[in-house]
Design an enzyme around this catalytic site. Sequence first.
Site, PDB file in Angstrom:
ATOM      1  N   SER A  82       3.421   5.194  -2.254  1.00 47.79           N
ATOM      2  CA  SER A  82       4.856   5.344  -2.473  1.00 47.79           C
ATOM      3  C   SER A  82       5.560   5.661  -1.152  1.00 47.79           C
ATOM      4  CB  SER A  82       5.097   6.418  -3.534  1.00 47.79           C
ATOM      5  OG  SER A  82       6.410   6.347  -4.028  1.00 47.79           O
ATOM      6  N   HIS A 103       3.545   2.989 -11.676  1.00 49.50           N
ATOM      7  CA  HIS A 103       3.627   3.646 -10.374  1.00 49.50           C
ATOM      8  C   HIS A 103       2.773   4.912 -10.393  1.00 49.50           C
ATOM      9  CE1 HIS A 103       5.645   4.092  -6.470  1.00 49.50           C
ATOM     10  NE2 HIS A 103       5.625   5.399  -6.698  1.00 49.50           N
ATOM     11  N   ASP A 123       5.838  -1.275 -12.075  1.00 53.49           N
ATOM     12  CA  ASP A 123       6.470  -0.492 -11.014  1.00 53.49           C
ATOM     13  C   ASP A 123       7.773  -1.169 -10.636  1.00 53.49           C
ATOM     14  OD1 ASP A 123       7.211   0.975  -8.805  1.00 53.49           O
ATOM     15  OD2 ASP A 123       5.391   0.584  -7.646  1.00 53.49           O
TER      16      ASP A 123
END
Length: 372
Positions: free
Chosen positions: A206, A338, A308
Amino acid sequence: MQLMQQRILIISIILLLLLLLFEITMTKPPSTSPPDLPCKVRLSLSLLTTVLNTVRRSNGTINRRLISLFDLKASPSSKPNNHVKTCDVMVDSTRNLWFRLYVPSAAITTTTTSPSAKLPLIIYFHGGGFALFSANSKPYDDFCKRLSAELPAVVVSVNYRLAPEHIYPSQYEDGFDVLKFIDQTTIDGFDLNNVDITRCFLAGDSAGGNLAHHVAIKASDHHKFGKMRVVGLIAIQPFFGGKERTESETRLSKGLVLSLGQTDWYWKTFLPEGSDRDHAAVNVFGPASKDVLGVKFPATIVFVGGFDLLQDWQRRYYEGLKKSGKEAYLIEYPNSFHGFYAFPEFKESSFFVKEVRDFIEKLCYAPSGISF
């Protein structure tokens, strides 16, 4: 009085958990959520989402006291835990810049001068929108421990400064300074007889994936290291974006774990005042990007999840690397959300570890490059 407040808080948390459990068991998962998630996992993710939405204030600050109640910390272990020893190393106490070092049993029990027998080094940057978590947050400690044992590799997990207290480019500076520190410093527990820093990989999930990219730019052509060589970049669902709203951002705007409102908030608190999402830190191949990927920019593997909302930007990142003539590989898991990699019970999480292992082995040991 303080005891009464603690009891009220505990009761509130229990009621919240019960409410979330009721909603999960009584409602059908939306089309924006991965199918067939175990109830325990869905409950954990729902609780995480609720907490993250609660600690983020509308004025751009974070309730650090509240998040500390949920952000459980793991202590380092000088004795092997799950076949990995850990210790914390301070880089700069004035900005609380440090890292957690993970050394697997494969390195503890073997000392060699043969370069091919030494373990590679992974420098890892945790996620959290540049604003949350730390190197000793338990989920990240567990994840780095798992990577260290299963790859195997020596892992350095960086504890960098967080927004909004420290905005761009503080996180990038911290990440790069850790590389220079490792290159120039003799570190207890870091034995160059069993780790090869000429085979260094940058990795992050991320926001950590975004951070790893920008550190890789600095490391590839803007600095001459004494011993270290960055040969690979592992971008795990990296956090990129832009002013444009992509199809996946619109379709998955209220996605599990990460929503469009969250990503906008993270960018706003991370970037300098007056900046928009086409800032070069966000849209790395966008109109404001000035960074030219040098000839030494490392081979990169990009991991994407089908649930995601960032997936369109992640694919554009991969395509931008390819258009720049860089060695890049795209791995997609259609049913993954995610943060899927943090759940070992998912088959995709095991596939992910295998892909990372193959990527490292082919870069480090293949006689003539990578062939996927």
